[in-house]
Design an enzyme around this catalytic site. Structure first.
Site, PDB file in Angstrom:
ATOM      1  N   GLY A 186       1.541  -4.128   5.129  1.00  0.00           N
ATOM      2  CA  GLY A 186       0.419  -5.005   5.443  1.00  0.00           C
ATOM      3  C   GLY A 186       0.713  -6.053   6.490  1.00  0.00           C
ATOM      4  O   GLY A 186       0.249  -7.176   6.400  1.00  0.00           O
ATOM      5  N   HIS A 187       1.525  -5.721   7.498  1.00  0.00           N
ATOM      6  CA  HIS A 187       1.783  -6.679   8.570  1.00  0.00           C
ATOM      7  C   HIS A 187       0.520  -6.907   9.390  1.00  0.00           C
ATOM      8  O   HIS A 187      -0.168  -5.964   9.759  1.00  0.00           O
ATOM      9  CB  HIS A 187       2.852  -6.157   9.527  1.00  0.00           C
ATOM     10  CG  HIS A 187       4.212  -6.123   8.927  1.00  0.00           C
ATOM     11  ND1 HIS A 187       4.660  -7.072   8.052  1.00  0.00           N
ATOM     12  CD2 HIS A 187       5.237  -5.274   9.101  1.00  0.00           C
ATOM     13  CE1 HIS A 187       5.901  -6.785   7.712  1.00  0.00           C
ATOM     14  NE2 HIS A 187       6.265  -5.693   8.324  1.00  0.00           N
ATOM     15  N   GLN A 195       8.103  -6.792   2.629  1.00  0.00           N
ATOM     16  CA  GLN A 195       8.188  -7.655   1.436  1.00  0.00           C
ATOM     17  C   GLN A 195       9.207  -8.785   1.653  1.00  0.00           C
ATOM     18  O   GLN A 195       9.394  -9.207   2.781  1.00  0.00           O
ATOM     19  CB  GLN A 195       8.525  -6.839   0.171  1.00  0.00           C
ATOM     20  CG  GLN A 195       7.425  -5.886  -0.244  1.00  0.00           C
ATOM     21  CD  GLN A 195       7.631  -4.489   0.269  1.00  0.00           C
ATOM     22  OE1 GLN A 195       8.733  -4.021   0.367  1.00  0.00           O
ATOM     23  NE2 GLN A 195       6.565  -3.806   0.589  1.00  0.00           N
ATOM     24  N   ASP A 227       4.934 -11.584   2.706  1.00  0.00           N
ATOM     25  CA  ASP A 227       3.793 -12.200   3.412  1.00  0.00           C
ATOM     26  C   ASP A 227       4.199 -13.449   4.194  1.00  0.00           C
ATOM     27  O   ASP A 227       3.387 -14.336   4.432  1.00  0.00           O
ATOM     28  CB  ASP A 227       2.671 -12.601   2.427  1.00  0.00           C
ATOM     29  CG  ASP A 227       2.293 -11.483   1.491  1.00  0.00           C
ATOM     30  OD1 ASP A 227       2.096 -10.367   1.990  1.00  0.00           O
ATOM     31  OD2 ASP A 227       2.207 -11.716   0.269  1.00  0.00           O
ATOM     32  N   ARG A 258      -6.288  -9.561  -2.330  1.00  0.00           N
ATOM     33  CA  ARG A 258      -6.037 -10.395  -3.508  1.00  0.00           C
ATOM     34  C   ARG A 258      -5.652 -11.815  -3.103  1.00  0.00           C
ATOM     35  O   ARG A 258      -4.832 -11.995  -2.203  1.00  0.00           O
ATOM     36  CB  ARG A 258      -4.846  -9.842  -4.305  1.00  0.00           C
ATOM     37  CG  ARG A 258      -5.201  -8.766  -5.271  1.00  0.00           C
ATOM     38  CD  ARG A 258      -4.047  -8.460  -6.201  1.00  0.00           C
ATOM     39  NE  ARG A 258      -2.983  -7.727  -5.518  1.00  0.00           N
ATOM     40  CZ  ARG A 258      -1.939  -7.197  -6.139  1.00  0.00           C
ATOM     41  NH1 ARG A 258      -1.787  -7.344  -7.429  1.00  0.00           N
ATOM     42  NH2 ARG A 258      -1.035  -6.528  -5.475  1.00  0.00           N
ATOM     43  N   LYS A 277       6.249 -11.929   8.794  1.00  0.00           N
ATOM     44  CA  LYS A 277       7.256 -11.103   9.497  1.00  0.00           C
ATOM     45  C   LYS A 277       6.616 -10.329  10.627  1.00  0.00           C
ATOM     46  O   LYS A 277       7.215 -10.156  11.684  1.00  0.00           O
ATOM     47  CB  LYS A 277       7.911 -10.111   8.517  1.00  0.00           C
ATOM     48  CG  LYS A 277       8.695 -10.766   7.425  1.00  0.00           C
ATOM     49  CD  LYS A 277       9.196  -9.751   6.433  1.00  0.00           C
ATOM     50  CE  LYS A 277       8.099  -9.065   5.644  1.00  0.00           C
ATOM     51  NZ  LYS A 277       7.297  -9.939   4.775  1.00  0.00           N
ATOM     52  N   GLY A 278       5.376  -9.861  10.386  1.00  0.00           N
ATOM     53  CA  GLY A 278       4.682  -9.066  11.402  1.00  0.00           C
ATOM     54  C   GLY A 278       4.607  -9.809  12.720  1.00  0.00           C
ATOM     55  O   GLY A 278       4.888  -9.251  13.774  1.00  0.00           O
ATOM     56  N   THR A 285       0.658  -2.517  -5.636  1.00  0.00           N
ATOM     57  CA  THR A 285      -0.504  -2.272  -4.785  1.00  0.00           C
ATOM     58  C   THR A 285      -1.139  -0.906  -5.093  1.00  0.00           C
ATOM     59  O   THR A 285      -2.121  -0.533  -4.479  1.00  0.00           O
ATOM     60  CB  THR A 285      -0.121  -2.333  -3.290  1.00  0.00           C
ATOM     61  OG1 THR A 285       1.015  -1.501  -3.081  1.00  0.00           O
ATOM     62  CG2 THR A 285       0.191  -3.745  -2.860  1.00  0.00           C
ATOM     63  N   ARG A 326      -3.518 -15.045  -2.984  1.00  0.00           N
ATOM     64  CA  ARG A 326      -2.104 -15.255  -3.286  1.00  0.00           C
ATOM     65  C   ARG A 326      -1.923 -16.554  -4.057  1.00  0.00           C
ATOM     66  O   ARG A 326      -2.665 -17.517  -3.846  1.00  0.00           O
ATOM     67  CB  ARG A 326      -1.292 -15.328  -1.986  1.00  0.00           C
ATOM     68  CG  ARG A 326      -1.328 -14.019  -1.219  1.00  0.00           C
ATOM     69  CD  ARG A 326      -0.623 -14.130   0.132  1.00  0.00           C
ATOM     70  NE  ARG A 326      -0.729 -12.867   0.843  1.00  0.00           N
ATOM     71  CZ  ARG A 326      -0.838 -12.752   2.165  1.00  0.00           C
ATOM     72  NH1 ARG A 326      -0.828 -13.810   2.934  1.00  0.00           N
ATOM     73  NH2 ARG A 326      -0.929 -11.565   2.725  1.00  0.00           N
ATOM     74  N   VAL A 380       3.339 -21.724  14.773  1.00  0.00           N
ATOM     75  CA  VAL A 380       2.308 -22.754  14.543  1.00  0.00           C
ATOM     76  C   VAL A 380       0.888 -22.191  14.656  1.00  0.00           C
ATOM     77  O   VAL A 380      -0.060 -22.929  14.910  1.00  0.00           O
ATOM     78  CB  VAL A 380       2.505 -23.943  15.521  1.00  0.00           C
ATOM     79  CG1 VAL A 380       3.767 -24.714  15.175  1.00  0.00           C
ATOM     80  CG2 VAL A 380       2.543 -23.465  16.977  1.00  0.00           C
TER      81      VAL A 380
HETATM   82  P1  GDP Z   1       4.019 -10.244   6.689  1.00  0.00           P
HETATM   83  O1  GDP Z   1       3.763  -9.159   5.720  1.00  0.00           O
HETATM   84  O2  GDP Z   1       5.258 -11.019   6.386  1.00  0.00           O
HETATM   85  O3  GDP Z   1       3.945  -9.794   8.112  1.00  0.00           O
HETATM   86  O4  GDP Z   1       2.874 -11.296   6.512  1.00  0.00           O
HETATM   87  P2  GDP Z   1       1.319 -11.032   6.665  1.00  0.00           P
HETATM   88  O5  GDP Z   1       1.048 -10.472   7.996  1.00  0.00           O
HETATM   89  O6  GDP Z   1       0.770 -10.381   5.453  1.00  0.00           O
HETATM   90  O7  GDP Z   1       0.794 -12.512   6.539  1.00  0.00           O
HETATM   91  C1  GDP Z   1       0.932 -13.355   7.510  1.00  0.00           C
HETATM   92  C2  GDP Z   1      -0.450 -13.885   7.847  1.00  0.00           C
HETATM   93  O8  GDP Z   1      -0.257 -15.147   8.388  1.00  0.00           O
HETATM   94  C3  GDP Z   1      -1.159 -13.083   8.921  1.00  0.00           C
HETATM   95  O9  GDP Z   1      -2.539 -13.182   8.714  1.00  0.00           O
HETATM   96  C4  GDP Z   1      -0.754 -13.776  10.204  1.00  0.00           C
HETATM   97  O10 GDP Z   1      -1.690 -13.637  11.253  1.00  0.00           O
HETATM   98  C5  GDP Z   1      -0.681 -15.183   9.724  1.00  0.00           C
HETATM   99  N1  GDP Z   1       0.304 -16.015  10.403  1.00  0.00           N
HETATM  100  C6  GDP Z   1       1.551 -15.678  10.828  1.00  0.00           C
HETATM  101  N2  GDP Z   1       2.155 -16.751  11.366  1.00  0.00           N
HETATM  102  C7  GDP Z   1       1.273 -17.784  11.266  1.00  0.00           C
HETATM  103  C8  GDP Z   1       1.319 -19.155  11.614  1.00  0.00           C
HETATM  104  O11 GDP Z   1       2.301 -19.680  12.118  1.00  0.00           O
HETATM  105  N3  GDP Z   1       0.209 -19.907  11.324  1.00  0.00           N
HETATM  106  C9  GDP Z   1      -0.894 -19.387  10.751  1.00  0.00           C
HETATM  107  N4  GDP Z   1      -1.925 -20.187  10.504  1.00  0.00           N
HETATM  108  N5  GDP Z   1      -0.967 -18.102  10.396  1.00  0.00           N
HETATM  109  C10 GDP Z   1       0.098 -17.315  10.661  1.00  0.00           C
END
Ligand code: GDP
Length: 426
Positions: free
Chosen positions: A45-46, A226, A18, A305, A21-22, A131, A307, A416
């Site tokens: 879940g990206h 992950q 989380d 859920r 990465k997405g 999950t 975190r 950011v």
């Molecule tokens: P991943 O599984 O690593 O891709 O992570 P997720 O997508 O589950 O979680 C990342 C969450 O953080 C998403 O809701 C993104 O839109 C958000 N996000 C990513 N980069 C940033 C950031 O720099 N700032 C903020 N506030 N949210 C971010």
């Protein structure tokens, strides 16, 4: 990080998943020709935000949102065909054409409904915090040589016979686990028959596709799911996922040799979160954790859920730098810290009275470590509009410099905000 020297780049999570990465993959995919998922299943879940639209991609690489990019689901992934086609149809319905741009490895294993039943039944006794999407049981079946692969759909007659044995095995396991649920053979047979005509035309020897792209010096992005601390070998075992999330897994799971990879970007949050059970040494007291959770929207994209939240743990990131061979870091969610007056950073651990700079192997020892914190000044200003390093408040730059020095890898990106343009390239 795609430049003249890097054409095959792995993007991995360097904490407990989380990390955002997405978003990084989405930003980098703009410059990529091929985006490949190499492990995990429909639990990624990206989340990618484009304009006013939010896309949550569990099974399909988030690179699909770029019309020029070809996406690959590699042999190391376990494919949930129902989620896959639901996502594909949803993308098509929203005008993101996918035809001719997505291939699935014929060596990828299928996640079938009986894997989900087994997942639910074993979670009751093991409490890993999975999950429940059948991923663990599908990987177990793969290493137990009881899997069904995408390519098996080419010989449906043989596969039907295999399925009889697999469903029977699953039902015996369910009984052993004390579950009242049973898998239906008819349902599984019907599913495979429905799947074959849709899946086979897009199945391929995807390792060959990636190999050819690398040989032609096309830009290849290998997208991890992950994070390093959830890796089945290097993570906080047994509170881990069932695959190798670290960069070595990219080579195996995409079907290319390690020498093809020339860069590894580790994505870290400016703080730390974790879903599910297992140790989290820098976990914050509940009032601070609640603040981070609220400001950072720290709720699972797939499960909803909440975190667990804590401060940046440099011991964890140093370890991730080492086990992944990270050549750069992307720090995300810096903006989430904008309102804090002081920001603790975990620099190392104390274990049973002695200092400890490396992550202990046993979960029990990791539960006993006491992190040493260094408290840095907050900046109490918005970073959301920063697009260059110089736009950041001085205290934010000091904070990032400290993270870089403690982690041992150069920071290449700072995120950011959720939007595509809210990124600083260093
Ligand atoms: P991943 O599984 O690593 O891709 O992570 P997720 O997508 O589950 O979680 C990342 C969450 O953080 C998403 O809701 C993104 O839109 C958000 N996000 C990513 N980069 C940033 C950031 O720099 N700032 C903020 N506030 N949210 C971010």
């Amino acid at each position: 990080m795609f430049d003249s020297g890097t054409t095959c780049l792995v993007v991995v999570g360097a904490q407990w998943g989380d990390e955002g990465k997405g978003k990084l993959v989405d930003v980098l995919a703009e410059r990529a020709d091929l985006v490949v998922r190499y492990q995990g299943g429909a639990n990624a879940g990206h989340t990618v935000v484009i304009g006013d639209s939010q896309f949550i991609l569990r099974q399909i690489p988030s690179g699909i949102l770029h019309p020029r990019v070809t996406c690959i689901i590699g042999n190391g992934v376990v494919l949930d065909p129902e989620t896959f086609f639901t996502e594909l149809d949803a993308l098509d319905a929203r005008g993101i054409g996918t035809a001719g741009r997505i291939y699935v490895s014929d060596r990828a294993h299928l996640v079938l409904p009986y894997h989900k039943l087994l997942d639910a039944a074993s979670e009751k006794s093991q409490a890993i915090g999975t999950t429940g999407r059948g991923i663990g049981p599908a990987y177990e079946a793969k290493t137990g040589r009881r899997g069904i692969r995408v390519g098996d759909l080419r010989q449906l007659d043989c596969t039907r016979r295999l399925l009889v044995e697999r469903v029977d095995f699953a039902n015996r396991m369910l009984e052993l686990l004390g579950s009242a649920e049973r898998a239906s053979l008819e349902e599984h047979l019907a599913l495979l028959e429905r799947l074959a005509p849709r899946l086979l035309p897009i199945s391929a020897d995807t390792g060959l596709l990636v190999y050819r792209a690398v040989a032609a010096r096309r830009r290849v992005l290998l997208e991890g799911a992950q994070g390093a601390l959830l890796d089945v070998d290097h993570g906080t075992y047994p509170y881990v996922t069932s695959s190798n999330t670290t960069a070595g897994g990219a080579s195996v799971g995409a079907g290319i040799g390690p020498t093809a990879i020339d860069g590894v970007l580790g994505v870290v949050k400016a703080y730390t979160t974790r879903v599910g059970n297992g140790p989290l040494p820098t976990e914050a007291p509940e009032d601070e954790a609640a603040q981070l959770r609220e400001l950072g929207g720290e709720f699972g994209a797939v499960t909803g859920r909440p975190r667990r939240c804590g401060w940046f743990d440099a011991t964890v990131v140093r370890y991730a730098v080492r086990v992944n061979g990270l050549t750069g870091l992307a720090v995300t969610k810096l903006d989430v810290l904008d309102t804090f007056a002081e920001i603790p950073v975990g620099t190392s651990y104390q274990l049973d009275g002695a200092s400890c700079d490396e992550l202990p192997a046993e979960v029990d020892a990791l539960s006993r470590v006491r992190p040493s914190f260094e408290v840095l000044d907050g900046w109490r200003a918005s970073t959301a509009g920063a697009r260059r390093l110089a736009d950041l408040p001085r205290a934010a730059r000091v904070y990032l410099d400290r993270l870089e020095a403690l982690s041992g890898a150069p920071i290449r990106y700072i995120s950011v905000g959720t939007r595509r343009d809210q990124i600083i390239e260093v």
